[in-house]
Design an enzyme around this catalytic site. Structure first.
Site, mmCIF file in Angstrom:
data_model
loop_
_atom_site.group_PDB
_atom_site.id
_atom_site.type_symbol
_atom_site.label_atom_id
_atom_site.label_comp_id
_atom_site.label_asym_id
_atom_site.label_seq_id
_atom_site.Cartn_x
_atom_site.Cartn_y
_atom_site.Cartn_z
ATOM 1 N N ASP A 117 0.849 -1.198 0.000
ATOM 2 C CA ASP A 117 0.000 0.000 0.000
ATOM 3 C C ASP A 117 0.889 1.255 0.000
ATOM 4 O O ASP A 117 0.894 2.006 0.962
ATOM 5 C CB ASP A 117 -0.958 -0.007 1.213
ATOM 6 C CG ASP A 117 -0.258 -0.061 2.560
ATOM 7 O OD1 ASP A 117 0.938 -0.443 2.605
ATOM 8 O OD2 ASP A 117 -0.878 0.305 3.578
ATOM 9 N N ASP B 163 6.728 1.110 1.786
ATOM 10 C CA ASP B 163 6.373 0.136 0.727
ATOM 11 C C ASP B 163 7.168 0.438 -0.540
ATOM 12 O O ASP B 163 7.615 -0.482 -1.238
ATOM 13 C CB ASP B 163 4.883 0.237 0.386
ATOM 14 C CG ASP B 163 3.981 -0.013 1.565
ATOM 15 O OD1 ASP B 163 3.502 -1.127 1.742
ATOM 16 O OD2 ASP B 163 3.766 0.948 2.340
ATOM 17 N N ASN C 249 -2.546 2.592 3.726
ATOM 18 C CA ASN C 249 -1.952 3.897 4.019
ATOM 19 C C ASN C 249 -2.778 5.025 3.405
ATOM 20 O O ASN C 249 -2.855 6.123 3.947
ATOM 21 C CB ASN C 249 -0.517 3.971 3.481
ATOM 22 C CG ASN C 249 0.437 3.171 4.339
ATOM 23 O OD1 ASN C 249 0.257 3.076 5.547
ATOM 24 N ND2 ASN C 249 1.452 2.591 3.710
ATOM 25 N N THR D 247 2.927 -6.219 2.673
ATOM 26 C CA THR D 247 3.424 -5.110 3.500
ATOM 27 C C THR D 247 2.318 -4.082 3.745
ATOM 28 O O THR D 247 2.594 -2.923 4.027
ATOM 29 C CB THR D 247 4.657 -4.435 2.862
ATOM 30 O OG1 THR D 247 4.266 -3.864 1.603
ATOM 31 C CG2 THR D 247 5.805 -5.404 2.666
ATOM 32 N N PHE E 139 -0.402 -1.044 12.690
ATOM 33 C CA PHE E 139 -1.323 -0.512 11.675
ATOM 34 C C PHE E 139 -1.850 -1.578 10.711
ATOM 35 O O PHE E 139 -3.068 -1.698 10.508
ATOM 36 C CB PHE E 139 -0.633 0.619 10.897
ATOM 37 C CG PHE E 139 -1.499 1.243 9.842
ATOM 38 C CD1 PHE E 139 -2.531 2.106 10.188
ATOM 39 C CD2 PHE E 139 -1.306 0.977 8.497
ATOM 40 C CE1 PHE E 139 -3.349 2.690 9.221
ATOM 41 C CE2 PHE E 139 -2.111 1.556 7.515
ATOM 42 C CZ PHE E 139 -3.131 2.412 7.886
ATOM 43 N N ASN E 140 -0.976 -2.348 10.057
ATOM 44 C CA ASN E 140 -1.430 -3.276 9.010
ATOM 45 C C ASN E 140 -2.414 -4.311 9.560
ATOM 46 O O ASN E 140 -3.282 -4.803 8.830
ATOM 47 C CB ASN E 140 -0.247 -4.012 8.367
ATOM 48 C CG ASN E 140 0.604 -3.089 7.525
ATOM 49 O OD1 ASN E 140 0.144 -2.032 7.095
ATOM 50 N ND2 ASN E 140 1.853 -3.471 7.304
ATOM 51 N N HIS F 185 9.798 0.282 7.823
ATOM 52 C CA HIS F 185 9.308 -1.065 8.147
ATOM 53 C C HIS F 185 9.382 -2.075 6.983
ATOM 54 O O HIS F 185 9.920 -3.174 7.131
ATOM 55 C CB HIS F 185 7.831 -0.994 8.556
ATOM 56 C CG HIS F 185 7.519 -0.015 9.636
ATOM 57 N ND1 HIS F 185 7.641 -0.315 10.971
ATOM 58 C CD2 HIS F 185 7.079 1.272 9.583
ATOM 59 C CE1 HIS F 185 7.272 0.733 11.694
ATOM 60 N NE2 HIS F 185 6.927 1.707 10.875
ATOM 61 N N ASP F 186 8.732 -1.722 5.869
ATOM 62 C CA ASP F 186 8.378 -2.755 4.888
ATOM 63 C C ASP F 186 9.562 -3.469 4.212
ATOM 64 O O ASP F 186 9.492 -4.682 3.988
ATOM 65 C CB ASP F 186 7.438 -2.165 3.835
ATOM 66 C CG ASP F 186 6.084 -1.790 4.437
ATOM 67 O OD1 ASP F 186 5.727 -2.347 5.489
ATOM 68 O OD2 ASP F 186 5.393 -0.933 3.859
HETATM 69 C C1 BDR Z 1 3.155 -0.344 8.524
HETATM 70 O O1 BDR Z 1 2.074 0.587 8.415
HETATM 71 C C2 BDR Z 1 2.217 1.366 7.261
HETATM 72 O O2 BDR Z 1 1.963 2.703 7.551
HETATM 73 C C3 BDR Z 1 3.617 1.142 6.750
HETATM 74 O O3 BDR Z 1 3.653 1.216 5.340
HETATM 75 C C4 BDR Z 1 3.968 -0.217 7.259
HETATM 76 O O4 BDR Z 1 3.571 -1.215 6.354
HETATM 77 C C5 BDR Z 1 3.915 -0.048 9.807
HETATM 78 O O5 BDR Z 1 3.081 -0.166 10.920
HETATM 79 CA CA CA Z 2 2.909 -0.701 4.110
#
Ligand code: BDR
Ligand code: CA
Length: 319
Positions: free
Chosen positions: A10, A15, A39, A125, A166-167, A240-241
């Site tokens: 996303d 990403d 996102n 991701t 979040f994801n 993160h991703d």
């Molecule tokens: C995840 O949430 C999204 O905002 C980022 O792209 C990442 O995949 C981190 O919590």
């Molecule tokens: Ca992401």
């Protein structure tokens, strides 16, 4: 030996960097990029994915749009972290690419069914909506996929609530399906990704590469740093991703522990929490693993190496 992956994402600043790492690393064979709302809305993250595909020179890789909302819950987006466009910062020229005509869920299924058993790794991701629907629609993919290496979840703390990442909190029902399907799952969660900090030294190293993709990444990271400083009190932003992609490239970059994992589906304080049963001794043979540690030096080494390898195509549409 290359590893075939499908990147379901996303974009999203991190990403986008995951896409660049997957395309630039010679050990990854990127079969498809699929998008999911998270996102930002589906149309925005798909537009961003197409733009990154241009920058990365992904001429042969299909980019397909998937689900525009979670399975059960109301959609939610993350403009505080990723801006109104979902990838604020760099100025992007209009994409020269077309989105693939297939729905992401169909493309995921078709790709896995067409490749040899055990050869395709799924790397989600974003929210897990596309992956959950794919395994419900075609359960045989559970036996055919090599493993699912996802960015999401956490063992000890959340980032979107006290307990939840979040994801996972965006679509906990899909996460529940994915964590409980009969395939190996590695959860690359905040325990590892909060170690992937784009410090000023890291940004300096990427700046020094001096090609189009590296300039793009620096612009992404400048916006991301400010957003994380202001909304999450981070001195440097966690990227993160690409940690999930790095795990596929070199398993030893991310240390994991074999542990039962599940997802909280209630509506209380802990909704979207990834619950690890740490009572039993860690078990390497467990179907589910959680990331606990990142080799930061080697991680950033992979990012720099991939950016150096990518062609200098950014913002030169006349080429
Ligand atoms: C995840 O949430 C999204 O905002 C980022 O792209 C990442 O995949 C981190 O919590
Ligand atoms: Ca992401």
């Amino acid at each position: 030996m290359t590893t075939k992956i499908i990147l379901d994402c996303d974009p999203g600043h991190d990403d986008a960097i995951a896409m660049l790492l997957a395309q630039g690393n010679p050990e990854i064979d990127l079969l498809a990029v699929t998008t999911v709302a998270g996102n930002q809305t589906l149309d925005k993250v798909t537009r961003n994915a197409l733009a990154v595909a241009d920058i990365a020179g992904m001429t042969e890789v299909p980019v397909a749009a998937g689900c525009d909302r979670p399975l059960v819950r109301a959609p939610r987006v993350a403009p505080d972290i990723h801006g109104e466009s979902g990838m604020d910062g760099p100025q992007l020229p209009p994409s020269v690419r077309e989105v693939d005509g297939r729905h992401a869920v169909d493309l995921i299924i078709e790709t896995i069914m067409a490749e040899p058993v055990g050869s395709v790794t799924l790397v989600p991701t974003g929210a897990l909506t596309n992956i959950a629907l794919a395994v419900r629609r075609e359960p045989r993919i559970a036996d055919r996929v090599r493993e699912v290496v996802l960015m999401g979840g956490a063992l000890h703390r959340g980032n979107w609530s006290a307990t939840s990442e979040f994801n996972i909190i965006v679509d906990p029902e899909s996460a529940h399906i994915v964590f409980n399907a009969d395939w190996p799952v590695t959860m690359v969660g905040l325990d590892a990704t909060h170690q992937a900090l784009a410090t000023p030294e890291v940004i300096e190293r990427i700046t020094a590469i001096g090609n189009g993709p590296s300039r793009f990444v620096v612009e992404l990271l400048e916006f991301f740093a400010k957003a994380y400083r202001e909304s999450q009190h981070f001195a440097s932003p966690p990227v993160h991703d690409p940690v999930a992609v790095a795990r596929v490239i070199d398993r030893s970059i991310v240390r994991t522990v074999g542990v039962p994992l599940d997802v909280e589906l209630g509506n209380g304080l802990t909704v979207g929490m990834t619950v690890a049963d740490l009572r039993a001794p860690a078990d390497d043979a467990s179907r589910t693993h959680a990331a606990v540690d990142l080799d930061q030096e080697r991680f950033w080494g992979l990012i720099v190496d991939a950016l150096e390898r990518l062609d200098d195509r950014l913002l030169t549409p006349e080429e």
